[in-house]
Scaffold this active site. Structure first.
Site, PDB file in Angstrom:
ATOM      1  N   ARG A 139       0.848  -1.208   0.000  1.00 39.20           N
ATOM      2  CA  ARG A 139       0.000   0.000   0.000  1.00 39.20           C
ATOM      3  C   ARG A 139       0.880   1.253   0.000  1.00 39.20           C
ATOM      4  O   ARG A 139       0.630   2.214  -0.688  1.00 39.20           O
ATOM      5  CB  ARG A 139      -0.900   0.049   1.255  1.00 39.20           C
ATOM      6  CG  ARG A 139      -1.751  -1.180   1.530  1.00 39.20           C
ATOM      7  CD  ARG A 139      -3.029  -1.202   0.726  1.00 39.20           C
ATOM      8  NE  ARG A 139      -2.871  -1.458  -0.668  1.00 39.20           N
ATOM      9  CZ  ARG A 139      -2.532  -2.666  -1.200  1.00 39.20           C
ATOM     10  NH1 ARG A 139      -2.326  -3.707  -0.450  1.00 39.20           N
ATOM     11  NH2 ARG A 139      -2.405  -2.804  -2.498  1.00 39.20           N
ATOM     12  N   ASP A 181      -4.233   6.671   3.246  1.00 38.63           N
ATOM     13  CA  ASP A 181      -3.276   7.375   2.378  1.00 38.63           C
ATOM     14  C   ASP A 181      -3.116   8.820   2.852  1.00 38.63           C
ATOM     15  O   ASP A 181      -3.850   9.285   3.731  1.00 38.63           O
ATOM     16  CB  ASP A 181      -3.713   7.287   0.904  1.00 38.63           C
ATOM     17  CG  ASP A 181      -5.009   8.046   0.611  1.00 38.63           C
ATOM     18  OD1 ASP A 181      -5.108   9.229   0.982  1.00 38.63           O
ATOM     19  OD2 ASP A 181      -5.925   7.451  -0.002  1.00 38.63           O
ATOM     20  N   GLN A 220     -11.453   7.970   6.407  1.00 33.27           N
ATOM     21  CA  GLN A 220     -11.218   6.567   6.764  1.00 33.27           C
ATOM     22  C   GLN A 220      -9.987   6.067   6.015  1.00 33.27           C
ATOM     23  O   GLN A 220      -9.553   4.937   6.212  1.00 33.27           O
ATOM     24  CB  GLN A 220     -12.441   5.729   6.359  1.00 33.27           C
ATOM     25  CG  GLN A 220     -13.693   6.098   7.135  1.00 33.27           C
ATOM     26  CD  GLN A 220     -14.937   5.544   6.431  1.00 33.27           C
ATOM     27  OE1 GLN A 220     -15.344   4.409   6.665  1.00 33.27           O
ATOM     28  NE2 GLN A 220     -15.554   6.334   5.583  1.00 33.27           N
ATOM     29  N   HIS A 227      -8.723   5.599  10.650  1.00 31.38           N
ATOM     30  CA  HIS A 227      -8.199   4.233  10.556  1.00 31.38           C
ATOM     31  C   HIS A 227      -6.679   4.175  10.447  1.00 31.38           C
ATOM     32  O   HIS A 227      -6.132   3.168  10.014  1.00 31.38           O
ATOM     33  CB  HIS A 227      -8.863   3.505   9.369  1.00 31.38           C
ATOM     34  CG  HIS A 227     -10.336   3.309   9.555  1.00 31.38           C
ATOM     35  ND1 HIS A 227     -11.216   3.029   8.538  1.00 31.38           N
ATOM     36  CD2 HIS A 227     -11.090   3.349  10.686  1.00 31.38           C
ATOM     37  CE1 HIS A 227     -12.447   2.920   9.024  1.00 31.38           C
ATOM     38  NE2 HIS A 227     -12.400   3.116  10.318  1.00 31.38           N
TER      39      HIS A 227
HETATM   40  P1  OAD Z   1     -15.502   0.943   0.350  1.00 38.84           P
HETATM   41  O1  OAD Z   1     -14.671   0.183  -0.628  1.00 38.84           O
HETATM   42  O2  OAD Z   1     -16.362   0.190   1.288  1.00 38.84           O
HETATM   43  O3  OAD Z   1     -16.451   1.959  -0.432  1.00 38.84           O
HETATM   44  C1  OAD Z   1     -15.948   2.773  -1.457  1.00 38.84           C
HETATM   45  C2  OAD Z   1     -17.049   3.666  -1.982  1.00 38.84           C
HETATM   46  O4  OAD Z   1     -16.467   4.513  -2.953  1.00 38.84           O
HETATM   47  C3  OAD Z   1     -18.210   2.905  -2.651  1.00 38.84           C
HETATM   48  O5  OAD Z   1     -19.444   3.423  -2.187  1.00 38.84           O
HETATM   49  C4  OAD Z   1     -18.002   3.214  -4.138  1.00 38.84           C
HETATM   50  O6  OAD Z   1     -19.225   3.296  -4.861  1.00 38.84           O
HETATM   51  C5  OAD Z   1     -17.329   4.574  -4.077  1.00 38.84           C
HETATM   52  N1  OAD Z   1     -16.516   4.898  -5.253  1.00 38.84           N
HETATM   53  C6  OAD Z   1     -15.869   4.086  -6.107  1.00 38.84           C
HETATM   54  N2  OAD Z   1     -15.217   4.795  -7.036  1.00 38.84           N
HETATM   55  C7  OAD Z   1     -15.468   6.114  -6.775  1.00 38.84           C
HETATM   56  C8  OAD Z   1     -15.075   7.346  -7.370  1.00 38.84           C
HETATM   57  N3  OAD Z   1     -14.279   7.398  -8.438  1.00 38.84           N
HETATM   58  N4  OAD Z   1     -15.513   8.480  -6.808  1.00 38.84           N
HETATM   59  C9  OAD Z   1     -16.315   8.452  -5.707  1.00 38.84           C
HETATM   60  N5  OAD Z   1     -16.706   7.333  -5.104  1.00 38.84           N
HETATM   61  C10 OAD Z   1     -16.296   6.179  -5.636  1.00 38.84           C
HETATM   62  O7  OAD Z   1     -14.483   1.913   1.128  1.00 38.84           O
HETATM   63  P2  OAD Z   1     -14.700   2.703   2.504  1.00 38.84           P
HETATM   64  O8  OAD Z   1     -16.128   3.058   2.693  1.00 38.84           O
HETATM   65  O9  OAD Z   1     -13.700   3.766   2.548  1.00 38.84           O
HETATM   66  O10 OAD Z   1     -10.971   0.019   6.981  1.00 38.84           O
HETATM   67  O11 OAD Z   1     -14.302   1.570   3.536  1.00 38.84           O
HETATM   68  C11 OAD Z   1     -14.313   1.879   4.910  1.00 38.84           C
HETATM   69  C12 OAD Z   1     -13.274   1.065   5.618  1.00 38.84           C
HETATM   70  O12 OAD Z   1     -13.440  -0.313   5.290  1.00 38.84           O
HETATM   71  C13 OAD Z   1     -11.842   1.349   5.198  1.00 38.84           C
HETATM   72  O13 OAD Z   1     -11.308   2.462   5.843  1.00 38.84           O
HETATM   73  C14 OAD Z   1     -11.127   0.091   5.552  1.00 38.84           C
HETATM   74  C15 OAD Z   1     -12.134  -0.896   5.040  1.00 38.84           C
HETATM   75  O14 OAD Z   1     -12.146  -2.152   5.629  1.00 38.84           O
HETATM   76  C16 OAD Z   1      -9.970  -0.681   7.523  1.00 38.84           C
HETATM   77  O15 OAD Z   1      -9.139  -1.278   6.870  1.00 38.84           O
HETATM   78  C17 OAD Z   1      -9.967  -0.662   9.009  1.00 38.84           C
END
Ligand code: OAD
Length: 235
Positions: free
Chosen positions: A56, A89, A86, A104
C-alpha cells in the site's frame, strides 16, 4: 466562516489509482480482510500483514492527489474545513488540506506493537518497507499504524466533536459499511445540510441527504459550484 465537515472514504482516492475495498476487484476481494486487517492476523502471520501494508505504501508513493482532493483543500479559502477520513493514504494532506483526522490510521506511519494507537512512539517512515525484525530503540517489533478490525478507534471522540460543530457535511466515496465511522452522520446537529458524492446510490435511513451521484472529481466540481452560490445558504 461556516464549518464544513468532510467524511471521506476510499472512493475519493479511486481516481488517483488507489483501489477501494468493496467494489468489484476491490482490495478485500484479493486479500481476505481476516488475513491482513485484523489483530488476529497480526498475531498469526505478521509477515503477510507487513507485506500488505508495504505494498500500500509503495503504491502511494507514486499516486498523486486528484481534482477531488485539490478542490477539498481549496475550500479552506471559504470555509473552516475539517476532513475526517477513513483512508490511510496521505493524499488529502498532499493536496493541501490542513486539518485531517485519520480514523483508521496512516500507512506512512508505524509504531511499536505493544503501544496503543493513541500512545507514544509513532514513527513516520514515509514510503519505506518494514519487515519482521525491524524494531524501535527498545527492541520492540514495529507494526503498521493502522486501526484494524477488532481494535479501538481512538480518533472517534475528536471526529464526533467536529461533526457536532459542522454547518455543512459532505460524505464522499464511502460505502458507509464500517462502524463506528459510518455512525458519524448521526451526530450532525439538526439543520446541518448533508451531501453525499458517490457514483452508486447509498442508502441512509432517517436523514435527509442530497446525493450527487457522480465520481469524486466530477461530484466535487458540482459541490464546489453549489458552495460558491451566494444564494445557496439563504434557501
Ligand atoms: P468501500 O470500498 O467500502 O467503499 C468505497 C465507496 O467509494 C463505494 O461506495 C463506491 O461506490 C465509491 N466509489 C468508487 N469509485 C469512486 C469514485 N471514483 N468516486 C467516488 N466514489 C467512488 O471503502 P470505505 O467506505 O472507505 O478500513 O471503507 C471503509 C473502511 O473499510 C476502510 O477504511 C477500511 C475498510 O475495511 C480498515 O481497513 C480498518
Amino acid at each position: 466562516m461556516k464549518r464544513l465537515l468532510i467524511l471521506s472514504g476510499a472512493g475519493v482516492s479511486a481516481e488517483s489509482g488507489i483501489k477501494t475495498f468493496r467494489d468489484s476487484d476491490g482490495l478485500w476481494e484479493n486479500y481476505p480482510v481476516e488475513d491482513v486487517a485484523c489483530i488476529e492476523a497480526w498475531y498469526r502471520n505478521p509477515s503477510l500483514v507487513l507485506q500488505f501494508y508495504n505494498e500500500r505504501r509503495a503504491q502511494l508513493e507514486h499516486a498523486k492527489p486528484n481534482k477531488a482532493h485539490l478542490i477539498i483543500a481549496s475550500l479552506e479559502k471559504h470555509f473552516e474545513v475539517c476532513v475526517v477520513t477513513q483512508n490511510i493514504d496521505n493524499l488529502h494532506e498532499r493536496a493541501g488540506s490542513s486539518h485531517v483526522i485519520h480514523l483508521h490510521g496512516e500507512s506512512t506511519k508505524v509504531r511499536p506493537e505493544n503501544t496503543p494507537a493513541n500512545g507514544k512512539g509513532v514513527i513516520d517512515i514515509g514510503y519505506k518497507a518494514i519487515h519482521l525484525g525491524d524494531t524501535d530503540e527498545h527492541g520492540i517489533q514495529l507494526r503498521p499504524h493502522i486501526v484494524w478490525f477488532g481494535e479501538e478507534v481512538p480518533m472517534m471522540t475528536q471526529a464526533i466533536e467536529e461533526v457536532e460543530k459542522a454547518d455543512i457535511m459532505l460524505i464522499i466515496g464511502t460505502s458507509l459499511a464500517v462502524y463506528p465511522a459510518a455512525g458519524l452522520i448521526h451526530y450532525a446537529k439538526p439543520g446541518t445540510k448533508i451531501f453525499l458524492i458517490d457514483p452508486k446510490p447509498i442508502h441512509v435511513s432517517g436523514i435527509h441527504i442530497t446525493q450527487i451521484q457522480k465520481v469524486a472529481t466530477e461530484g466535487m466540481q458540482e459541490f464546489q459550484k453549489l458552495m460558491m452560490d451566494e444564494d445557496f445558504f439563504e434557501k
